[in-house]
Design a protein around this motif. Structure first.
Motif, PDB file in Angstrom:
ATOM      1  N   UNK A  31       0.854  -1.185   0.000  1.00  0.00           N
ATOM      2  CA  UNK A  31       0.000   0.000   0.000  1.00  0.00           C
ATOM      3  C   UNK A  31       0.886   1.228   0.000  1.00  0.00           C
ATOM      4  N   UNK A  32       0.710   2.067  -1.019  1.00  0.00           N
ATOM      5  CA  UNK A  32       1.456   3.322  -1.127  1.00  0.00           C
ATOM      6  C   UNK A  32       0.500   4.459  -0.790  1.00  0.00           C
ATOM      7  N   UNK A  33       0.711   5.184   0.305  1.00  0.00           N
ATOM      8  CA  UNK A  33      -0.209   6.254   0.678  1.00  0.00           C
ATOM      9  C   UNK A  33      -0.303   7.354  -0.376  1.00  0.00           C
ATOM     10  N   UNK A  34       0.670   7.452  -1.263  1.00  0.00           N
ATOM     11  CA  UNK A  34       0.653   8.465  -2.314  1.00  0.00           C
ATOM     12  C   UNK A  34       0.177   7.921  -3.655  1.00  0.00           C
ATOM     13  N   UNK A  35      -0.271   6.685  -3.705  1.00  0.00           N
ATOM     14  CA  UNK A  35      -0.659   6.122  -4.991  1.00  0.00           C
ATOM     15  C   UNK A  35      -1.491   4.873  -4.849  1.00  0.00           C
ATOM     16  N   UNK A  36      -1.354   3.964  -5.806  1.00  0.00           N
ATOM     17  CA  UNK A  36      -2.195   2.777  -5.857  1.00  0.00           C
ATOM     18  C   UNK A  36      -1.745   1.686  -4.888  1.00  0.00           C
ATOM     19  N   UNK A  37      -2.547   0.647  -4.804  1.00  0.00           N
ATOM     20  CA  UNK A  37      -2.181  -0.562  -4.074  1.00  0.00           C
ATOM     21  C   UNK A  37      -1.527  -1.495  -5.081  1.00  0.00           C
ATOM     22  N   UNK A  38      -0.319  -1.949  -4.792  1.00  0.00           N
ATOM     23  CA  UNK A  38       0.396  -2.860  -5.682  1.00  0.00           C
ATOM     24  C   UNK A  38       0.182  -4.285  -5.198  1.00  0.00           C
ATOM     25  N   UNK A  39      -0.267  -5.149  -6.108  1.00  0.00           N
ATOM     26  CA  UNK A  39      -0.581  -6.533  -5.766  1.00  0.00           C
ATOM     27  C   UNK A  39       0.173  -7.451  -6.720  1.00  0.00           C
ATOM     28  N   UNK A  85      -7.759   6.094  -5.894  1.00  0.00           N
ATOM     29  CA  UNK A  85      -8.201   7.493  -5.911  1.00  0.00           C
ATOM     30  C   UNK A  85      -9.427   7.720  -6.797  1.00  0.00           C
ATOM     31  N   UNK A  86      -9.821   6.702  -7.563  1.00  0.00           N
ATOM     32  CA  UNK A  86     -10.998   6.751  -8.445  1.00  0.00           C
ATOM     33  C   UNK A  86     -10.858   7.695  -9.638  1.00  0.00           C
ATOM     34  N   UNK A  87      -9.653   8.120  -9.967  1.00  0.00           N
ATOM     35  CA  UNK A  87      -9.460   8.997 -11.127  1.00  0.00           C
ATOM     36  C   UNK A  87      -9.105   8.237 -12.392  1.00  0.00           C
ATOM     37  N   UNK A  88      -8.847   6.952 -12.271  1.00  0.00           N
ATOM     38  CA  UNK A  88      -8.417   6.153 -13.404  1.00  0.00           C
ATOM     39  C   UNK A  88      -9.486   6.070 -14.486  1.00  0.00           C
ATOM     40  N   UNK A 114      -1.454  11.433 -10.881  1.00  0.00           N
ATOM     41  CA  UNK A 114      -0.262  12.262 -11.075  1.00  0.00           C
ATOM     42  C   UNK A 114      -0.550  13.508 -11.899  1.00  0.00           C
ATOM     43  N   UNK A 115      -1.591  13.499 -12.718  1.00  0.00           N
ATOM     44  CA  UNK A 115      -1.880  14.617 -13.620  1.00  0.00           C
ATOM     45  C   UNK A 115      -2.634  15.749 -12.943  1.00  0.00           C
ATOM     46  N   UNK A 116      -3.156  15.534 -11.756  1.00  0.00           N
ATOM     47  CA  UNK A 116      -3.900  16.574 -11.049  1.00  0.00           C
ATOM     48  C   UNK A 116      -2.933  17.599 -10.469  1.00  0.00           C
ATOM     49  N   UNK A 117      -3.342  18.865 -10.403  1.00  0.00           N
ATOM     50  CA  UNK A 117      -2.506  19.899  -9.815  1.00  0.00           C
ATOM     51  C   UNK A 117      -3.222  20.518  -8.626  1.00  0.00           C
ATOM     52  N   UNK A 118      -2.448  21.064  -7.705  1.00  0.00           N
ATOM     53  CA  UNK A 118      -3.010  21.762  -6.554  1.00  0.00           C
ATOM     54  C   UNK A 118      -3.460  23.137  -6.998  1.00  0.00           C
ATOM     55  N   UNK A 119      -4.472  23.682  -6.315  1.00  0.00           N
ATOM     56  CA  UNK A 119      -4.952  25.016  -6.637  1.00  0.00           C
ATOM     57  C   UNK A 119      -3.829  26.025  -6.491  1.00  0.00           C
ATOM     58  N   UNK A 170      -0.365  13.578  -4.064  1.00  0.00           N
ATOM     59  CA  UNK A 170      -1.299  12.698  -3.368  1.00  0.00           C
ATOM     60  C   UNK A 170      -2.524  12.416  -4.217  1.00  0.00           C
ATOM     61  N   UNK A 171      -3.363  11.542  -3.708  1.00  0.00           N
ATOM     62  CA  UNK A 171      -4.597  11.157  -4.404  1.00  0.00           C
ATOM     63  C   UNK A 171      -5.808  11.779  -3.740  1.00  0.00           C
ATOM     64  N   UNK A 172      -5.615  12.823  -2.979  1.00  0.00           N
ATOM     65  CA  UNK A 172      -6.702  13.449  -2.248  1.00  0.00           C
ATOM     66  C   UNK A 172      -7.604  14.201  -3.205  1.00  0.00           C
ATOM     67  N   UNK A 173      -8.916  14.018  -3.040  1.00  0.00           N
ATOM     68  CA  UNK A 173      -9.873  14.732  -3.881  1.00  0.00           C
ATOM     69  C   UNK A 173     -10.017  16.160  -3.412  1.00  0.00           C
TER      70      UNK A 173
END
Length: 70
Positions: A3-11, A37-40, A51-56, A65-68
């Protein structure tokens, strides 16, 4: 599983994921990234859309991060 807190779960694969509607997504890869993060655009697999999202106020800078945010 990793589990990567900054990204996906790797299995480690192969992997089967049962979706909410009961359908099964399968991957025969040796390592699979499951989106959290449900952005896929390729659910349930991560396509690095987080990764493509930017902060305001910071145009063009990739998010860490994957925070909405609205």
């Amino acid at each position: 599983m990793t589990v990567d807190p900054q990204g996906p779960v790797l299995v480690e694969g192969p992997v089967e994921v049962v979706r909410d509607d009961g359908t099964v997504a399968r991957s025969d890869r040796f390592m699979v990234a499951v989106c959290t993060c449900r952005r896929t655009r390729t659910p349930p697999w991560c396509d690095t859309s987080h990764r493509r999202r930017t902060k305001e106020g910071e145009p063009g800078r990739p998010r860490d991060d994957c925070e909405d945010t609205p």
